[in-house]
Scaffold this motif. Structure first.
Motif, PDB file in Angstrom:
ATOM      1  N   CYS A   1       8.504  -7.212  -8.796  1.00 36.26           N
ATOM      2  CA  CYS A   1       7.548  -6.508  -9.448  1.00 36.26           C
ATOM      3  C   CYS A   1       6.880  -5.702  -8.553  1.00 36.26           C
ATOM      4  N   TYR A   2       6.582  -6.133  -7.221  1.00 34.70           N
ATOM      5  CA  TYR A   2       5.707  -5.352  -6.395  1.00 34.70           C
ATOM      6  C   TYR A   2       6.627  -3.934  -5.933  1.00 34.70           C
TER       7      TYR A   2
ATOM      8  N   GLY B   1       7.231  -1.574  -9.012  1.00 41.23           N
ATOM      9  CA  GLY B   1       6.389  -0.969  -9.713  1.00 41.23           C
ATOM     10  C   GLY B   1       6.352  -1.434 -11.265  1.00 41.23           C
TER      11      GLY B   1
ATOM     12  N   TYR C   1       2.434  -5.126 -11.138  1.00 45.89           N
ATOM     13  CA  TYR C   1       2.159  -4.245  -9.931  1.00 45.89           C
ATOM     14  C   TYR C   1       0.733  -3.575  -9.781  1.00 45.89           C
TER      15      TYR C   1
ATOM     16  N   VAL D   1       6.799   3.141  -3.687  1.00 45.29           N
ATOM     17  CA  VAL D   1       7.310   2.500  -5.066  1.00 45.29           C
ATOM     18  C   VAL D   1       7.926   3.505  -6.032  1.00 45.29           C
TER      19      VAL D   1
END
Length: 161
Positions: A71-72, A75, A80, A94
């Motif tokens: 997720c990080y 994005g 995020y 990202v």
């Protein structure tokens, strides 16, 4: 002499460097479930030799590439949150990751691969079920094509072995 770090603190640097590039908890959970359903796959492998990208799970004969995106790092629209420190750096990072994901998907699809992307927060059971269904469907379609080609008198890869 060490180059200037992008990290705002030594603790941040340690934390970010400890992030895994493969064998993450979501990947392992999905792999176990897929394996339990009888499918075998390659892990962290290149779908195409000339493509410097690796899929998290790769089904070479069925031509299915699976990516379980963090997720990080990718994005996620749900989870995020842009960091405050070095925000511009991380936003660009990202964005580049997402751009590379799109390029990889486009290249693989143009080469007759089925590409599956999942977020790390998705249910491992649902992800595994979708992967298994996709791989089995691709195998069925490929087998049907091979049988039709054989009936038409063409030689297929399976006939040559």
């Amino acid at each position: 002499m060490e180059a200037k770090s992008w990290a705002t603190t030594a603790g941040t640097r340690r934390s970010m460097r400890s992030n895994r590039g493969r064998d993450t908890k979501p990947e392992i959970a999905v792999r176990r479930l897929v394996h339990a359903q009888g499918l075998r796959y390659r892990v962290s492998a290149r779908p195409e030799p000339d493509l410097r990208r690796t899929a998290d799970l790769l089904f070479t004969r069925a031509r299915v590439a699976v990516f379980i995106d963090g997720c990080y790092w990718h994005g996620c629209p749900v989870h995020y949150t842009a960091p405050v420190a070095n925000g511009r750096f991380w936003a660009e990072k990202v964005a580049r990751n997402r751009e590379r994901d799109g390029e990889t998907t486009a290249v693989l699809k143009s080469r007759d691969w089925t590409v599956l992307h999942f977020w790390e927060h998705e249910s491992a059971h649902l992800v595994a079920d979708e992967i298994v269904a996709t791989v089995r469907n691709r195998r069925t379609v490929e087998l049907g094509s091979a049988r039709r080609a054989t009936k038409a008198g063409e030689v297929t890869r399976t006939d040559q072995s």
